[in-house]
Design a protein around this motif. Structure first.
Motif, PDB file in Angstrom:
ATOM      1  N   GLY A  73       1.698 -14.699 -11.840  1.00 40.59           N
ATOM      2  CA  GLY A  73       2.741 -14.279 -10.930  1.00 40.59           C
ATOM      3  C   GLY A  73       2.242 -13.217  -9.958  1.00 40.59           C
ATOM      4  N   ILE A  74       2.758 -13.254  -8.740  1.00 41.29           N
ATOM      5  CA  ILE A  74       2.344 -12.310  -7.703  1.00 41.29           C
ATOM      6  C   ILE A  74       2.719 -10.889  -8.099  1.00 41.29           C
ATOM      7  CG2 ILE A  74       2.766 -11.609  -5.308  1.00 41.29           C
ATOM      8  CD1 ILE A  74       3.220 -14.590  -4.661  1.00 41.29           C
ATOM      9  N   LYS A  75       1.791  -9.954  -7.836  1.00 42.46           N
ATOM     10  CA  LYS A  75       2.028  -8.536  -8.061  1.00 42.46           C
ATOM     11  C   LYS A  75       1.864  -7.776  -6.748  1.00 42.46           C
ATOM     12  CE  LYS A  75       0.155  -8.581 -12.786  1.00 42.46           C
ATOM     13  NZ  LYS A  75      -0.880  -7.986 -13.684  1.00 42.46           N
ATOM     14  N   GLU A  76       2.413  -6.588  -6.691  1.00 41.37           N
ATOM     15  CA  GLU A  76       2.202  -5.754  -5.514  1.00 41.37           C
ATOM     16  C   GLU A  76       0.717  -5.513  -5.340  1.00 41.37           C
ATOM     17  OE1 GLU A  76       4.338  -2.275  -4.644  1.00 41.37           O
ATOM     18  OE2 GLU A  76       6.282  -3.054  -5.293  1.00 41.37           O
ATOM     19  N   GLY A  77       0.255  -5.572  -4.094  1.00 40.12           N
ATOM     20  CA  GLY A  77      -1.158  -5.394  -3.804  1.00 40.12           C
ATOM     21  C   GLY A  77      -1.904  -6.693  -3.658  1.00 40.12           C
ATOM     22  N   ASP A  78      -1.313  -7.809  -4.135  1.00 40.74           N
ATOM     23  CA  ASP A  78      -1.975  -9.109  -4.006  1.00 40.74           C
ATOM     24  C   ASP A  78      -1.984  -9.572  -2.551  1.00 40.74           C
ATOM     25  OD1 ASP A  78      -2.388  -9.182  -6.698  1.00 40.74           O
ATOM     26  OD2 ASP A  78      -0.806 -10.641  -7.143  1.00 40.74           O
ATOM     27  N   PHE A  79      -2.977 -10.421  -2.242  1.00 40.54           N
ATOM     28  CA  PHE A  79      -3.032 -11.078  -0.944  1.00 40.54           C
ATOM     29  C   PHE A  79      -2.498 -12.496  -1.127  1.00 40.54           C
ATOM     30  CE2 PHE A  79      -6.411  -7.913  -0.896  1.00 40.54           C
ATOM     31  CZ  PHE A  79      -6.134  -7.234   0.277  1.00 40.54           C
ATOM     32  N   VAL A  80      -1.448 -12.821  -0.402  1.00 36.40           N
ATOM     33  CA  VAL A  80      -0.794 -14.120  -0.565  1.00 36.40           C
ATOM     34  C   VAL A  80      -0.914 -14.920   0.733  1.00 36.40           C
ATOM     35  CG1 VAL A  80       1.387 -15.295  -1.037  1.00 36.40           C
ATOM     36  CG2 VAL A  80       0.829 -13.161  -2.238  1.00 36.40           C
ATOM     37  N   VAL A 103      -0.344 -12.304   3.638  1.00 36.52           N
ATOM     38  CA  VAL A 103       0.483 -11.117   3.449  1.00 36.52           C
ATOM     39  C   VAL A 103      -0.110 -10.262   2.335  1.00 36.52           C
ATOM     40  CG1 VAL A 103       2.782 -10.251   2.884  1.00 36.52           C
ATOM     41  CG2 VAL A 103       2.537 -12.399   4.154  1.00 36.52           C
ATOM     42  N   ASN A 104      -0.267  -8.962   2.592  1.00 34.97           N
ATOM     43  CA  ASN A 104      -0.672  -8.008   1.554  1.00 34.97           C
ATOM     44  C   ASN A 104       0.624  -7.460   0.945  1.00 34.97           C
ATOM     45  OD1 ASN A 104      -2.883  -5.080   1.456  1.00 34.97           O
ATOM     46  ND2 ASN A 104      -1.993  -6.290  -0.158  1.00 34.97           N
ATOM     47  N   VAL A 105       1.030  -8.007  -0.168  1.00 38.70           N
ATOM     48  CA  VAL A 105       2.346  -7.751  -0.751  1.00 38.70           C
ATOM     49  C   VAL A 105       2.549  -6.264  -1.060  1.00 38.70           C
ATOM     50  CG1 VAL A 105       3.897  -8.260  -2.680  1.00 38.70           C
ATOM     51  CG2 VAL A 105       2.446 -10.066  -1.711  1.00 38.70           C
ATOM     52  N   GLY A 106       3.691  -5.753  -0.591  1.00 42.80           N
ATOM     53  CA  GLY A 106       4.065  -4.381  -0.889  1.00 42.80           C
ATOM     54  C   GLY A 106       3.657  -3.371   0.158  1.00 42.80           C
ATOM     55  N   LYS A 107       2.877  -3.797   1.154  1.00 37.91           N
ATOM     56  CA  LYS A 107       2.429  -2.862   2.189  1.00 37.91           C
ATOM     57  C   LYS A 107       3.427  -2.765   3.341  1.00 37.91           C
ATOM     58  CE  LYS A 107      -1.426  -1.895   0.124  1.00 37.91           C
ATOM     59  NZ  LYS A 107      -1.658  -0.561  -0.466  1.00 37.91           N
ATOM     60  N   PHE A 151       3.589  -4.639   6.001  1.00 36.08           N
ATOM     61  CA  PHE A 151       3.059  -4.998   7.315  1.00 36.08           C
ATOM     62  C   PHE A 151       3.803  -6.190   7.908  1.00 36.08           C
ATOM     63  CE2 PHE A 151      -1.084  -3.239   5.495  1.00 36.08           C
ATOM     64  CZ  PHE A 151      -0.816  -1.973   5.994  1.00 36.08           C
ATOM     65  N   TYR A 152       4.337  -7.040   7.029  1.00 38.91           N
ATOM     66  CA  TYR A 152       5.084  -8.204   7.523  1.00 38.91           C
ATOM     67  C   TYR A 152       6.579  -7.928   7.462  1.00 38.91           C
ATOM     68  CZ  TYR A 152       6.549 -12.986   8.263  1.00 38.91           C
ATOM     69  OH  TYR A 152       7.135 -14.110   8.774  1.00 38.91           O
ATOM     70  N   ASP A 153       7.114  -7.795   6.272  1.00 40.64           N
ATOM     71  CA  ASP A 153       8.519  -7.451   6.066  1.00 40.64           C
ATOM     72  C   ASP A 153       8.635  -6.975   4.620  1.00 40.64           C
ATOM     73  OD1 ASP A 153      11.320  -7.926   5.107  1.00 40.64           O
ATOM     74  OD2 ASP A 153      11.612  -8.453   7.203  1.00 40.64           O
ATOM     75  N   PHE A 154       8.881  -5.693   4.437  1.00 41.58           N
ATOM     76  CA  PHE A 154       8.822  -5.106   3.101  1.00 41.58           C
ATOM     77  C   PHE A 154       9.794  -5.789   2.141  1.00 41.58           C
ATOM     78  CE2 PHE A 154       9.986  -1.937  -0.115  1.00 41.58           C
ATOM     79  CZ  PHE A 154       8.728  -1.656  -0.638  1.00 41.58           C
ATOM     80  N   LYS A 155      11.028  -6.008   2.596  1.00 35.15           N
ATOM     81  CA  LYS A 155      12.042  -6.612   1.724  1.00 35.15           C
ATOM     82  C   LYS A 155      11.613  -8.011   1.304  1.00 35.15           C
ATOM     83  CE  LYS A 155      16.970  -7.801   1.597  1.00 35.15           C
ATOM     84  NZ  LYS A 155      18.246  -7.794   2.360  1.00 35.15           N
ATOM     85  N   TRP A 156      11.100  -8.770   2.253  1.00 32.99           N
ATOM     86  CA  TRP A 156      10.668 -10.134   1.935  1.00 32.99           C
ATOM     87  C   TRP A 156       9.449 -10.114   1.023  1.00 32.99           C
ATOM     88  CZ3 TRP A 156       6.176 -12.956   3.451  1.00 32.99           C
ATOM     89  CH2 TRP A 156       6.222 -14.312   3.097  1.00 32.99           C
ATOM     90  N   GLU A 157       8.526  -9.193   1.271  1.00 31.40           N
ATOM     91  CA  GLU A 157       7.337  -9.083   0.421  1.00 31.40           C
ATOM     92  C   GLU A 157       7.729  -8.806  -1.026  1.00 31.40           C
ATOM     93  OE1 GLU A 157       4.599  -6.263   2.110  1.00 31.40           O
ATOM     94  OE2 GLU A 157       4.831  -7.125   4.110  1.00 31.40           O
ATOM     95  N   GLN A 158       8.740  -7.962  -1.216  1.00 34.58           N
ATOM     96  CA  GLN A 158       9.204  -7.664  -2.575  1.00 34.58           C
ATOM     97  C   GLN A 158       9.760  -8.921  -3.251  1.00 34.58           C
ATOM     98  OE1 GLN A 158       8.969  -4.639  -4.304  1.00 34.58           O
ATOM     99  NE2 GLN A 158       7.597  -4.236  -2.601  1.00 34.58           N
ATOM    100  N   SER A 159      10.341  -9.809  -2.442  1.00 39.77           N
ATOM    101  CA  SER A 159      10.912 -11.044  -3.020  1.00 39.77           C
ATOM    102  C   SER A 159       9.826 -11.992  -3.520  1.00 39.77           C
ATOM    103  CB  SER A 159      11.780 -11.756  -1.968  1.00 39.77           C
ATOM    104  OG  SER A 159      10.977 -12.384  -0.973  1.00 39.77           O
TER     105      SER A 159
END
Length: 258
Positions: free
Chosen positions: A51-58, A87-91, A93-101
């Protein structure tokens, strides 16, 4: 400056600094973190199916938007065209709310990317993660620091670096204390004329700097005052200049470094 202006010199040969100014401490938590960061220099980026974690590159493959899909409550974004986005999740740079999802989702799952007025479908194609190696003596050796080959040696090395930094920071506090003590304990003759000239020189410096940065004199003066350049401070600085011209200056600087 004539010597007669200095009527009584504050003698630093016998001065004692407040003990608090001499305390040198090292933040253990900061030291632990600095030691651990050595492994980060040898990290690798690896694919993961977890599962994706914060800090992962997706990596998400996007598709054309469904004309009938109404947009969710996301911030407005530019149009998304078919292709791939990373997307670098949690940073944020794209959309924080969406990255958290994205957290917890896996490769192959469908997602909806935020887009002005509509959502755009996409598929998670890759998840890449930073993998940190275990910190070992071999990694410390690869840092190529002369005489440092083990984790304890590296920790002692970093601790000494932090102590040196703390000493430099403390020297600023010592200098500030010296300046206050100097103006309080030394006795000078009538310096009004010299202080007035000193302040005029400072005003001219402010004017020149304001012109260089295309600001008004008042704007630049306000900045100096905000940084602490009050009239009282200017007098202290002037008094310190007088002191620096005496034979005690070198001795004082040496004592501060001690």
């Amino acid at each position: 400056m004539e010597n007669r202006k200095l009527m009584k010199l504050y003698d630093f040969r016998s001065f004692k600094l407040p003990e608090k100014l001499l305390e040198i401490t090292v933040d253990t938590e900061r030291l632990d973190k600095a030691v651990a960061e050595a492994a980060g220099r040898f990290l690798t980026i690896e694919m993961t199916d977890g599962g994706i974690k914060e800090g992962d590159f997706v990596v998400v493959e996007t598709a054309p938007a469904d004309e009938g899909d109404n947009g969710a409550d996301y911030r407005d974004r530019a149009e998304i065209v078919p292709g791939h986005i990373q997307v670098n999740v949690g940073k944020g740079f794209y959309d924080f709310k969406w990255e958290q999802s994205l957290v917890g989702k896996k490769t192959g799952e469908q997602v909806m990317l935020p887009k002005r007025g509509k959502n755009q479908p996409g598929t998670i194609m890759q998840v890449k993660r930073r993998v940190y190696p275990e910190l070992t003596d071999d990694i410390i050796k690869q840092l190529s620091i002369e005489g440092i080959n083990t984790i304890p040696e590296y920790r002692a090395y970093l601790k000494q670096e932090m102590i040196s930094e703390e000493k430099m920071r403390k020297s600023g506090g010592v200098n500030a204390w010296v300046l206050k003590e100097l103006t309080r304990s030394s006795v000078f003759g009538d310096l009004n004329e010299e202080i007035t000239a000193f302040k005029e020189e400072f005003k001219e410096e402010v004017r020149e700097r304001a012109e260089r940065f295309q600001m008004s004199y008042e704007e630049m003066k306000k900045q100096y005052i905000e940084m602490g350049a009050t009239e009282e401070v200017l007098k202290e600085c002037f008094t310190y200049e007088i002191y620096q011209k005496t034979a005690y200056a070198d001795y004082l600087n040496g004592r501060i470094q001690e």
